[in-house]
Scaffold this motif. Sequence first.
Motif, mmCIF file in Angstrom:
data_model
loop_
_atom_site.group_PDB
_atom_site.id
_atom_site.type_symbol
_atom_site.label_atom_id
_atom_site.label_comp_id
_atom_site.label_asym_id
_atom_site.label_seq_id
_atom_site.Cartn_x
_atom_site.Cartn_y
_atom_site.Cartn_z
ATOM 1 N N UNK A 64 0.833 -1.193 0.000
ATOM 2 C CA UNK A 64 0.000 0.000 0.000
ATOM 3 C C UNK A 64 0.868 1.244 0.000
ATOM 4 N N UNK A 65 1.068 1.811 -1.181
ATOM 5 C CA UNK A 65 1.853 3.026 -1.311
ATOM 6 C C UNK A 65 0.908 4.221 -1.376
ATOM 7 N N UNK A 66 1.448 5.405 -1.254
ATOM 8 C CA UNK A 66 0.624 6.612 -1.284
ATOM 9 C C UNK A 66 -0.144 6.746 -2.597
ATOM 10 N N UNK A 67 0.489 6.366 -3.700
ATOM 11 C CA UNK A 67 -0.099 6.589 -5.024
ATOM 12 C C UNK A 67 -0.804 5.377 -5.613
ATOM 13 N N UNK A 68 -0.546 4.181 -5.095
ATOM 14 C CA UNK A 68 -1.063 2.962 -5.724
ATOM 15 C C UNK A 68 -1.008 1.807 -4.723
ATOM 16 N N UNK A 69 -1.878 0.818 -4.950
ATOM 17 C CA UNK A 69 -1.768 -0.461 -4.249
ATOM 18 C C UNK A 69 -1.275 -1.480 -5.267
ATOM 19 N N UNK A 70 -0.295 -2.271 -4.872
ATOM 20 C CA UNK A 70 0.271 -3.290 -5.752
ATOM 21 C C UNK A 70 -0.067 -4.650 -5.179
ATOM 22 N N UNK A 71 -0.940 -5.386 -5.873
ATOM 23 C CA UNK A 71 -1.347 -6.721 -5.444
ATOM 24 C C UNK A 71 -0.310 -7.707 -5.966
ATOM 25 N N UNK A 164 7.916 1.445 -11.522
ATOM 26 C CA UNK A 164 9.169 0.687 -11.398
ATOM 27 C C UNK A 164 10.216 1.514 -10.650
ATOM 28 N N UNK A 165 10.374 2.744 -11.039
ATOM 29 C CA UNK A 165 11.402 3.616 -10.433
ATOM 30 C C UNK A 165 11.127 3.852 -8.952
ATOM 31 N N UNK A 166 9.874 4.119 -8.613
ATOM 32 C CA UNK A 166 9.537 4.462 -7.229
ATOM 33 C C UNK A 166 9.430 3.252 -6.306
ATOM 34 N N UNK A 167 8.923 2.123 -6.814
ATOM 35 C CA UNK A 167 8.550 1.036 -5.909
ATOM 36 C C UNK A 167 9.339 -0.268 -6.055
ATOM 37 N N UNK A 168 9.911 -0.531 -7.216
ATOM 38 C CA UNK A 168 10.687 -1.771 -7.353
ATOM 39 C C UNK A 168 11.856 -1.874 -6.383
ATOM 40 N N UNK A 169 12.571 -0.779 -6.089
ATOM 41 C CA UNK A 169 13.684 -0.936 -5.147
ATOM 42 C C UNK A 169 13.274 -1.556 -3.807
ATOM 43 N N UNK A 170 12.087 -1.263 -3.333
ATOM 44 C CA UNK A 170 11.606 -1.862 -2.098
ATOM 45 C C UNK A 170 11.018 -3.247 -2.332
ATOM 46 N N UNK A 171 10.117 -3.364 -3.297
ATOM 47 C CA UNK A 171 9.415 -4.640 -3.528
ATOM 48 C C UNK A 171 10.395 -5.763 -3.864
ATOM 49 N N UNK A 172 11.333 -5.483 -4.742
ATOM 50 C CA UNK A 172 12.225 -6.528 -5.272
ATOM 51 C C UNK A 172 13.668 -6.403 -4.812
#
Length: 176
Positions: A64-71, A164-172
């Motif tokens: 749950x990010x500020x801009x989007x939820x990634x399932x 990808x730029x904002x969230x992949x570093x954390x997710x992956x």
Amino acid sequence: MEHIRLTDASHRLFEKAWALYEQAFPLEERRPLPWQAEVMAHVDYHFELILQNEELVGILLWWGFEDVRFLEHFATAPALRGKGYGSRMLLDFLNRDARPVLLEVEPPESEVNRRRITFYEQTGFCLNQHFYQQPPYHQGQQPLTLLLMSYPNPITAEETATFVRLHHPLIYRTGL
């Protein structure tokens, strides 16, 4: 249905949920257990059990990010598949919050993949036609070529690049 968010692996149903996770996703699409145990405590990560009458119906593993939820991972218990539980779990998830939702799917090159995409489309997701690279969860594996589905609207290649730029570093762990 009841939703329980786990922040560590000590819950009595974690092993059953983990077995469902391992059964539902191939090795290249799932996080190793030590990494999973580590990420569960992150404030943006939700390892969610869906229960009915104290029995595990399914799992929703999402960010749950500020801009989007990634399932990231979604699965229904095998004995309950085809009985409408998956649709109910997904619709409930979508209706909890106004943020858009993204999820990854394999390209529609097999009947199973086409059925999965159709399931998500029937729930209101849009299949975006620009390809997307999922970084590997395991050392020595190659990235997976996938497509992103989005709810409630399609997204552009630029929006995908921003995700990808904002969230992949954390997710992956690509930023480590």
